[in-house]
Design a protein around this motif. Structure first.
Motif, short mmCIF file in Angstrom:
data_model
loop_
_atom_site.label_atom_id
_atom_site.label_comp_id
_atom_site.label_asym_id
_atom_site.label_seq_id
_atom_site.Cartn_x
_atom_site.Cartn_y
_atom_site.Cartn_z
N THR A 1 49.77 25.44 33.18
CA THR A 1 50.36 25.72 33.75
C THR A 1 50.92 26.50 33.21
N GLN A 2 50.31 27.01 31.70
CA GLN A 2 50.90 28.52 30.55
C GLN A 2 51.13 29.24 31.99
N LYS A 3 52.47 30.23 31.30
CA LYS A 3 52.84 31.03 32.44
C LYS A 3 51.48 32.12 32.08
N GLU A 4 51.36 32.67 30.74
CA GLU A 4 49.88 33.90 30.75
C GLU A 4 48.98 33.48 31.27
N LEU A 5 48.20 33.13 32.18
CA LEU A 5 47.30 32.48 33.08
C LEU A 5 47.59 33.72 33.97
N ARG A 6 46.13 34.14 34.49
CA ARG A 6 46.17 34.49 36.20
C ARG A 6 45.02 34.18 36.63
N PHE A 7 45.37 34.25 37.69
CA PHE A 7 44.90 33.34 38.98
C PHE A 7 43.33 33.93 40.00
N ALA A 8 42.80 33.81 39.88
CA ALA A 8 41.64 34.30 40.74
C ALA A 8 40.68 33.21 41.68
N THR A 9 41.82 33.44 42.27
CA THR A 9 40.69 32.61 43.84
C THR A 9 38.77 33.20 44.11
N LEU A 10 38.14 32.04 43.83
CA LEU A 10 36.86 32.26 43.85
C LEU A 10 35.77 31.60 44.49
N ASP A 11 35.15 31.88 45.93
CA ASP A 11 34.57 30.82 46.95
C ASP A 11 32.86 31.01 46.29
N LEU A 12 32.86 30.50 45.38
CA LEU A 12 31.04 30.54 44.80
C LEU A 12 30.16 29.69 46.00
N GLY A 13 30.42 29.83 47.11
CA GLY A 13 29.70 29.17 47.95
C GLY A 13 29.13 30.37 49.08
N ASN A 14 30.56 31.17 49.37
CA ASN A 14 30.13 32.50 49.87
C ASN A 14 29.91 33.64 49.76
N PRO A 15 28.55 34.41 49.93
CA PRO A 15 28.71 35.66 48.77
C PRO A 15 29.09 36.66 49.28
N GLU A 16 29.63 36.96 50.72
CA GLU A 16 30.36 38.33 50.65
C GLU A 16 31.73 38.09 50.64
N THR A 17 32.40 36.28 51.27
CA THR A 17 33.89 35.81 50.56
C THR A 17 34.79 36.48 49.26
N LEU A 18 32.73 36.03 48.24
CA LEU A 18 32.76 36.32 46.74
C LEU A 18 32.63 37.78 45.80
N ARG A 19 32.27 38.24 47.25
CA ARG A 19 32.21 39.76 46.72
C ARG A 19 33.58 40.26 47.12
N THR A 20 34.45 39.67 48.15
CA THR A 20 36.17 40.49 48.66
C THR A 20 36.87 40.35 47.38
N GLN A 21 36.89 38.78 47.10
CA GLN A 21 37.42 37.74 46.04
C GLN A 21 37.01 38.73 44.79
N LEU A 22 35.85 39.27 44.18
CA LEU A 22 36.32 39.92 42.82
C LEU A 22 36.58 41.32 43.42
N ARG A 23 36.22 42.50 44.11
CA ARG A 23 37.06 43.32 44.72
C ARG A 23 38.51 43.41 44.85
N ASP A 24 39.10 42.35 44.63
CA ASP A 24 40.47 42.51 44.71
C ASP A 24 40.51 41.91 42.62
N CYS A 25 40.16 41.31 42.35
CA CYS A 25 40.11 40.65 41.37
C CYS A 25 40.43 42.58 40.60
N LYS A 26 38.91 43.06 40.47
CA LYS A 26 38.79 44.44 39.72
C LYS A 26 39.56 45.72 39.93
N ARG A 27 40.86 45.42 41.22
CA ARG A 27 41.64 46.48 41.10
C ARG A 27 42.94 45.48 40.85
N ARG A 28 43.23 44.36 40.29
CA ARG A 28 44.02 43.68 40.08
C ARG A 28 43.93 44.56 38.02
#
Length: 342
Positions: free
Chosen positions: A41-68
């Protein structure tokens, strides 16, 4: 400095996030979209939704994190995500082994190699080694022993460790192998506390058992020491509080801290435990849900020797356990009571 903590919604992960914030790091809580944020619940936290079971989805999610992150990766990654319960053997490997491989491969493929990658494994990767007592005591499990995991959980964690060793030239990893981790928010040992509050302590096996524990905050301490230690890269370390206990010590401490006057101590043979675990596994598999008691847990409860040598962690990491079982139990029970769990 930035840090990603996978499994952030879990027991250990949530405490790692808290410590990262306390140290002034930019903490990213990695989790599935469906995971609870109850302890995040800490307001300073940032969140990353990660699907570790799906390699392609995970790479897309990491690209978004990298942009952020401004076109770069995290400085540190702590991989605390994992399955301790599963309806099937394959479920452990899908999460603990394949999930680890998917995460690392995606990080490297997206140019997000961290300065340090800490993997939370388990003492269970060694299984029932050194089970023969000598002069009334067991010898501690050493990191030079040959792992012989006797559970799907331990086998899946070992497979993840072995895979990490194949990328040692590309990833600066450290493996931590805690023994039984307890503390606030933990639910398996809580069941023991709940039973004792009901005036029953259930134990199994008549052969001598020596148990080790580690309080969650000591695991967190080791994580941040591993992030800083150059000696630790490419190595694995056992974690405990440095002491060894008989099978009654934890239940006696729980009874004392809860102020329970009388407890019936029941000790059953291992064959009875096996029957209970087998039935529980069958019923919960039919109900399509993971069970706390299953044949994997049978081997864990049946194991007699949980001693482990934490000397390398003391030497390389500067790890010094701060919570003996008596103090850790006091803090845990206080939290259970304050939160209305007991």
């Amino acid at each position: 400095m930035t840090i990603l903590v996978t499994g952030a919604s879990g027991f250990i992960g949530s405490f790692i996030c808290e410590e990262g914030l306390r140290r002034g790091l930019e903490v990213w809580a990695g989790m599935r979209w469906s995971s609870s944020k109850q302890y995040l619940t800490q307001k300073e936290l940032r969140f990353a939704t990660l699907d570790l079971g799906n390699p392609e989805t995970l790479r897309t999610q990491l690209r978004d994190c990298k942009r952020r992150l401004g076109g770069k990766g995290w400085d540190y990654v702590v991989h605390a995500a994992g399955a301790t319960k599963s309806r099937t053997r394959q479920g452990f490997f899908r999460t603990n082994t394949e999930g680890t491989r998917n995460l690392v491969e995606a990080l490297l493929a997206e140019g997000m190699k961290p300065k340090r990658f800490v993997f939370i494994s388990s003492l269970s990767v060694f299984g029932a080694v050194r089970e023969k007592a000598e002069k009334g005591a067991y010898s501690p499990i050493l990191d030079t022993d040959t792992p012989r995991p006797n559970t799907a959980y331990g086998q899946s964690k070992l497979a993840a460790e072995q895979w990490l060793q194949t990328v040692s030239d590309r990833l600066p990893w450290v493996i931590l192998r805690p023994t039984g981790v307890y503390g606030p928010r933990e639910k398996d040992y809580y069941l023991m506390a709940k039973s004792i509050k009901g005036h029953v302590d259930f134990a199994v096996g008549f052969k001598r058992q020596e148990i080790t524990f580690v309080y969650v905050q000591d695991v967190v301490q080791a994580v941040f020491l591993a992030l800083e230690s150059e000696k630790a890269v490419g190595k694995a370390y056992f974690l405990s509080d440095g002491e060894v206990y008989d099978s009654r010590r934890f239940s006696d401490l729980l009874q004392k801290e809860m102020g329970v006057k009388r407890v019936l101590h029941v000790k059953a043979p291992l064959c009875f435990l096996w029957l209970v675990c087998a039935c529980s596994q069958l019923v919960n598999r039919w109900l399509r849900r993971p069970s706390t008691l299953n044949l994997d847990k049978f081997h864990i409860l049946a194991q007699r020797n949980w001693r482990c040598d934490i000397t390398p962690a003391r030497t390389d990491l500067g790890y010094q356990p701060r919570f003996p079982l008596s103090e850790g139990t006091r803090e845990t029970v206080r939290w259970y009571l304050d939160e209305g769990w007991l």
